[in-house]
Design a protein around this motif. Structure first.
Motif, short mmCIF file in Angstrom:
data_model
loop_
_atom_site.label_atom_id
_atom_site.label_comp_id
_atom_site.label_asym_id
_atom_site.label_seq_id
_atom_site.Cartn_x
_atom_site.Cartn_y
_atom_site.Cartn_z
N ARG A 40 32.66 -65.46 35.59
CA ARG A 40 33.33 -64.66 36.62
C ARG A 40 34.84 -64.78 36.50
N ALA A 41 35.33 -66.00 36.29
CA ALA A 41 36.77 -66.22 36.17
C ALA A 41 37.36 -65.52 34.95
N ASP A 42 36.52 -65.33 33.92
CA ASP A 42 36.98 -64.65 32.71
C ASP A 42 36.82 -63.14 32.78
N GLY A 43 36.40 -62.64 33.94
CA GLY A 43 36.31 -61.20 34.13
C GLY A 43 34.97 -60.58 33.82
N HIS A 44 33.94 -61.39 33.64
CA HIS A 44 32.60 -60.88 33.34
C HIS A 44 31.72 -60.98 34.59
N ASP A 45 30.58 -60.34 34.51
CA ASP A 45 29.56 -60.51 35.54
C ASP A 45 29.16 -61.97 35.57
N ALA A 46 29.18 -62.57 36.74
CA ALA A 46 28.79 -63.98 36.83
C ALA A 46 27.32 -64.19 36.50
N LEU A 47 26.51 -63.15 36.65
CA LEU A 47 25.07 -63.23 36.46
C LEU A 47 24.68 -62.67 35.10
N ALA A 48 23.88 -63.41 34.36
CA ALA A 48 23.38 -62.91 33.08
C ALA A 48 22.62 -61.61 33.29
N GLY A 49 22.68 -60.71 32.31
CA GLY A 49 22.06 -59.41 32.50
C GLY A 49 22.04 -58.58 31.24
N TYR A 50 22.49 -57.34 31.35
CA TYR A 50 22.38 -56.37 30.25
C TYR A 50 23.58 -55.44 30.26
N VAL A 51 24.23 -55.30 29.11
CA VAL A 51 25.32 -54.35 28.91
C VAL A 51 24.88 -53.37 27.83
N PRO A 52 24.69 -52.10 28.14
CA PRO A 52 24.20 -51.14 27.14
C PRO A 52 25.26 -50.79 26.11
N ALA A 53 24.84 -50.06 25.09
CA ALA A 53 25.73 -49.65 24.01
C ALA A 53 26.86 -48.78 24.54
N ALA A 54 28.03 -48.88 23.89
CA ALA A 54 29.15 -48.01 24.24
C ALA A 54 28.96 -46.61 23.68
N GLU A 55 28.19 -46.49 22.60
CA GLU A 55 27.85 -45.19 22.03
C GLU A 55 26.35 -44.99 22.25
#
Length: 695
Positions: free
Chosen positions: A543-558
């Motif tokens: 969270r402090a580094d600017g990410h979601d604090a909770l593990a999860g899923y980030v889909p493709a940018a393309e």
């Protein structure tokens, strides 16, 4: 006649980090084999490294310093002396420092060797760069996104002992093809299979390993975290979560459980392109099989959500409680087990002020856009970025700058060396001293020089010592000899090196680090090196580094839908070539013949829709660039995915390669590259010699 066996280590960017022996007869290396009594290497090397001695004697090997006489990129040089070369390099670096300061120098190091003295693991040359105040080189091309993601969940990127997989009963090879990329692990897996282990490969393509596994799932590239969540959804449906482990050894379970419940089989199937039945079947197997091990390789983190994918995959053995069991947990890298005194090699205390960091996978940006100060001197060693880094065309434009002074230290005249102002010939592994660990095992290996260097080749360490002398630098640490450096590395109080001295290591050639037997070794059974001491489904550090604090899923940018997907219908992935290692061996005629020329593999349905038949020449491209290849039509890839192999030298195969199409863009964590988050169009080309192409 004198015959000796000289201990050594394979230097290449491979997790196996093989121990080898060089047979030397009257000063000539005549044979190479894996060390017979090594518990992991077990006397064998791979198809690539078996020919390493022949590679050292290749006719195109660089043997003398060279100065450019043609235009940048032409590869035309004249031979010069070492004194002339070092005088010119010293003068140009000194002038750059006078104009802009040391940060205008970029020491660009790659994974050509992973040695602690000569290569990446010890940041070879860092003492010199620290004294000069050069920019810091951020090694982002290989595994950084996954390493960063794992640290949020585990507090470390160091996974389980690979040899403990022998005691696993379910092995998930996730984006991993050990028969090509680290075949000694496959032998461990085979021993586990003899005792009843079930092996599942999760990979968008049916690799050599997938073809021999018990089961293969082919998700869409970049959807691995969604699949992990979907499998855990099935585990919860089966009531198979280890509640005691979750309560005592994890943080944030209830929040993560709610996220898992969002990924039922139907949603997971839509995200991944898999059938619901496949997801449920594997989820149920995970629910009932202990211990389960997950082996993850670098490919799955080379996309927009790469760091998150590793972070979430590390949660799977927490839900099942497998982290507490030998043979259970996740393996990505073992590099953190080696407790050598790396700081003594780096000597960051020689840097008198903080300096900027430049990303390896943003070379084009660094050369074309950075101006405070501009990069005016580039020193490339152990790297071939024209062939290996994203946005190949812009890299060429950056390297073509006439005001950029470029030095390349290498064994062969690579595509990158063609752009150099000065080329310096480097020793190869049988010709210098080094120390190696492995990022896929728990051993440390001594590499004794077996033969004298050919021509005027110098080791990396000696080149930097001579350059320091040419620049009249007074810092004594710049002139430490190789044996002294090895002693400083092994002079550590870390328990992993208990009993491992320079003399003992040199005598035997290898040693297992001081950890328990793999059958009994569960490194995180009692906790993790996180702020909480537990596995963190929810990470306040993230969270402090600017990410979601909770593990999860980030889909493709393309993504696979929308206007971009309609214009560029294929996700292009560049897999490891069975006969090259990155671009090493890409100039070796025997291995080039076995590898064949550049190709792209399409599913039969995709090929038919595009009017492509097997053997056709095709153009693979997007707005960033394009390259040509021969079409292969095969069901080893799933529809919508195109597969090519990395490692070909562009100068030998038409001038461009897959990285011409890859965007110079960061993954979600660590600044990692996005080689597999890359959509392309594939169109047939006229047969060679056909002049009917349109104007």
């Amino acid at each position: 006649m004198s015959v000796t066996q000289v201990p050594g280590a394979c230097p290449l960017d491979c997790p196996d980090g093989c121990s080898w022996q060089v047979t030397v007869r009257d000063g000539e290396a005549v044979a190479l084999r894996g060390t017979p009594d090594h518990p992991y290497t077990r006397g064998t090397l791979c198809v690539k490294v078996n020919q390493f001695l022949e590679h050292t004697r290749a006719p195109d090997r660089l043997l003398h310093p060279l100065r450019r006489v043609g235009r940048k990129g032409e590869g035309r040089f004249e031979r010069i002396s070492w004194d002339s070369a070092l005088e010119e390099v010293a003068r140009r670096l000194s002038e750059t420092i006078e104009r802009h300061g040391g940060e205008a120098i970029w020491p660009y190091q790659g994974t050509g060797t992973l040695g602690f003295l000569q290569g990446l693991q010890g940041r070879a040359g860092s003492r010199l760069w620290n004294v000069l105040g050069a920019s810091r080189h951020d090694m982002t091309i290989c595994s950084i996104a996954g390493l960063a993601g794992l640290r949020y969940t585990l507090g470390t990127s160091t996974g389980i002992d690979p040899e403990s997989l022998e005691y696993s009963r379910l092995i998930l090879l996730w984006g991993s093809n050990p028969l090509t990329t680290h075949h000694h692990l496959w032998k461990v897996i085979q021993r586990a299979r003899r005792d009843g282990a079930h092996v599942v490969v999760v990979d968008p393509v049916r690799s050599r390993t997938a073809a021999q596994a018990d089961e293969h799932l082919a998700p869409l590239p970049g959807t691995d975290a969604a699949l992990a969540l979907g499998l855990l959804n099935v585990v919860l449906a089966e009531g198979a979560e280890d509640r005691a482990y979750l309560e005592n050894h994890t943080v944030g379970w209830e929040a993560f459980r709610e996220r898992v419940l969002e990924f039922g089989p139907a949603r997971t199937a839509r995200e991944t392109g898999l059938a619901e039945e496949e997801i449920v079947r594997l989820g149920r197997r995970i629910a009932r099989t202990r211990p389960t091990a997950v082996r993850v390789s670098q490919g799955i983190q080379r996309h927009a959500g790469g760091g998150t994918a590793l972070r979430t995959l590390a949660c799977l053995p927490a839900v099942t409680g497998d982290w507490q069991r030998p043979g259970g947990g996740l393996l990505y890298s073992t590099d953190g087990y080696f407790g050598g005194n790396r700081e003594a090699l780096h000597r960051d205390d020689l840097l008198d002020r903080p300096v900027r960091t430049l990303s390896m996978t943003r070379l084009a940006e660094g050369l074309l856009e950075v101006d405070d100060p501009p990069v005016e001197a580039l020193v490339v060693y152990g790297a071939n970025p024209v062939a290996s880094s994203p946005d190949q065309n812009r890299i060429r434009r950056g390297l073509a700058r006439e005001d950029l002074f470029t030095v390349v230290m290498d064994h062969f005249p690579t595509d990158t060396a063609d752009y150099a102002d000065i080329v310096l010939p480097a020793t190869m592994q049988p010709e210098h001293l080094d120390v190696h660990d492995g990022y896929g095992h728990l051993y440390v290996t001594w590499n004794e020089p077996a033969v004298a260097p050919p021509g005027e080749c110098l080791s990396t360490t000696e080149t930097f010592r001579r350059l320091a002398r040419a620049m009249d630098l007074k810092e004594p640490a710049l002139y430490a000899g190789d044996e002294e450096l090895a002693g400083e590395l092994l002079d550590s109080r870390h328990p992993s090196l208990a009993g491992i001295t320079v003399d003992a290591l040199r005598e035997r050639g290898w040693a297992r680090l001081s950890y328990p037997d793999p059958k009994e070794f569960a490194p995180y059974a009692d906790g993790f090196p996180t702020p909480s001491g537990k596995l963190e489904f929810v990470s306040e550090t993230a969270r402090a580094d600017g990410h979601d604090a909770l593990a999860g899923y980030v889909p493709a940018a393309e993504p696979g839908d929308g206007e971009l997907a309609r214009a560029y219908p294929f996700v292009l992935i560049s897999v490891a070539n069975h006969f090259f290692l990155n671009t090493v061996f890409g100039n070796r005629p025997a291995l080039r013949r076995r590898a064949g020329g550049p190709s792209v593999v399409l599913h039969p349905k995709d090929a038919a829709a595009a009017g492509i038949t097997a053997g056709d020449r095709v153009l693979i491209g997007n707005v960033r660039g394009e390259f040509e290849a021969a079409a292969v039509v095969d069901e080893v890839v799933r529809p919508g995915v195109a597969m090519t192999a990395k490692g070909h030298w562009p100068k030998l195969t038409g001038g461009h390669g897959p990285n011409a199409t890859v965007e110079e863009r960061d993954a979600d964590m660590g600044g990692g590259a996005v080689f597999h988050d890359n959509r392309v169009r594939i169109t047939p080309l006229p047969p060679r010699g056909d002049d009917s192409s349109e104007d």
